[in-house]
Scaffold this active site. Structure first.
Site, short mmCIF file in Angstrom:
data_model
loop_
_atom_site.label_atom_id
_atom_site.label_comp_id
_atom_site.label_asym_id
_atom_site.label_seq_id
_atom_site.Cartn_x
_atom_site.Cartn_y
_atom_site.Cartn_z
N HIS A 44 -13.52 27.66 -25.65
CA HIS A 44 -14.56 26.93 -26.39
C HIS A 44 -15.05 25.78 -25.53
O HIS A 44 -14.53 25.52 -24.45
CB HIS A 44 -14.04 26.43 -27.74
CG HIS A 44 -13.08 25.28 -27.67
ND1 HIS A 44 -12.92 24.37 -28.67
CD2 HIS A 44 -12.21 24.90 -26.71
CE1 HIS A 44 -12.01 23.48 -28.34
NE2 HIS A 44 -11.54 23.78 -27.16
N CYS A 71 -14.09 18.04 -22.31
CA CYS A 71 -14.11 19.14 -23.29
C CYS A 71 -15.51 19.71 -23.47
O CYS A 71 -15.69 20.72 -24.14
CB CYS A 71 -13.54 18.68 -24.63
SG CYS A 71 -11.78 18.35 -24.55
N HIS A 120 -13.56 25.83 -21.58
CA HIS A 120 -12.14 25.88 -21.22
C HIS A 120 -11.41 26.68 -22.29
O HIS A 120 -11.94 26.93 -23.37
CB HIS A 120 -11.57 24.46 -21.11
CG HIS A 120 -11.64 23.67 -22.38
ND1 HIS A 120 -12.81 23.11 -22.85
CD2 HIS A 120 -10.69 23.37 -23.29
CE1 HIS A 120 -12.57 22.48 -23.99
NE2 HIS A 120 -11.28 22.63 -24.27
N HIS A 143 -7.61 27.93 -24.42
CA HIS A 143 -6.32 27.54 -24.98
C HIS A 143 -5.61 28.79 -25.49
O HIS A 143 -6.24 29.77 -25.84
CB HIS A 143 -6.48 26.60 -26.18
CG HIS A 143 -7.18 25.33 -25.88
ND1 HIS A 143 -6.59 24.29 -25.23
CD2 HIS A 143 -8.45 24.93 -26.18
CE1 HIS A 143 -7.45 23.29 -25.13
NE2 HIS A 143 -8.60 23.66 -25.69
N HIS A 193 -9.27 36.27 -27.72
CA HIS A 193 -10.09 36.57 -26.53
C HIS A 193 -11.58 36.47 -26.82
O HIS A 193 -12.36 37.33 -26.41
CB HIS A 193 -9.70 37.92 -25.92
CG HIS A 193 -8.41 37.84 -25.18
ND1 HIS A 193 -7.18 37.82 -25.82
CD2 HIS A 193 -8.15 37.73 -23.85
CE1 HIS A 193 -6.22 37.73 -24.91
NE2 HIS A 193 -6.78 37.66 -23.71
N GLU A 217 -3.35 23.27 -30.47
CA GLU A 217 -4.25 23.60 -29.37
C GLU A 217 -3.55 23.48 -28.02
O GLU A 217 -3.81 24.26 -27.11
CB GLU A 217 -5.45 22.66 -29.41
CG GLU A 217 -6.50 22.96 -28.37
CD GLU A 217 -7.65 21.99 -28.41
OE1 GLU A 217 -8.67 22.34 -29.01
OE2 GLU A 217 -7.53 20.89 -27.84
#
Length: 141
Positions: free
Chosen positions: A27, A37, A41, A43, A78, A125
């Site tokens: 996201h 952010c 990137h 997670h 994904h 996260e």
């Protein structure tokens, strides 16, 4: 998956089910003040769902664990969260991911004859950052 305890919820229901799972997704937060952010990137999100209720279904389940996993993992794993319809008009922050998971799960639970409820969604996260979302009826115990 590692063993973890989650914040308890005060409720009056006979049954409390907790389901842990994870999904990998990317996201970005489309705002200048989001700092790094703002860049895309990824997670590995760890999720815990807390489902409560008084009645079991014909199989003796509050809800089948596999249904819960499919509801979330099937939609988010994904993916680039920003491209999903659920985040068309909102930023896919961890807070919004938790609330969106709640809405998806609760909408599914409303269709069940035994009427379970989603009492809490816990989304981790990173190893040091997590969010809890509780609907209004579970916020003050």
């Amino acid at each position: 998956m590692f063993q973890q305890m989650y914040p308890s919820i005060n409720h009056h229901f006979a049954y409390e089910l907790n389901k842990d799972f994870n999904f990998s997704a990317a996201h970005y937060i489309p705002s200048e003040d989001a700092g790094k952010c703002m860049r895309t990137h990824g997670h590995t999100y760890f999720v815990n769902l807390t489902i409560v209720g008084d009645s079991l279904d014909q199989n003796g389940f509050l809800v089948n664990f596999s249904e819960l996993k499919q509801l979330v993992h099937g939609q988010f794993d994904h993916q680039l969260l920003n491209e999903l319809p659920a985040f068309r008009d909102v930023s896919p922050s961890t807070e919004m991911v938790a609330r969106t998971i709640y809405e998806i799960v609760q909408d599914h639970l409303k269709q069940r004859d035994n009427h379970p409820k989603c009492a809490q969604v816990f989304v981790r996260e990173t190893p040091t950052s997590y969010v809890k979302y509780r609907p209004e009826e579970f916020r003050n115990g």
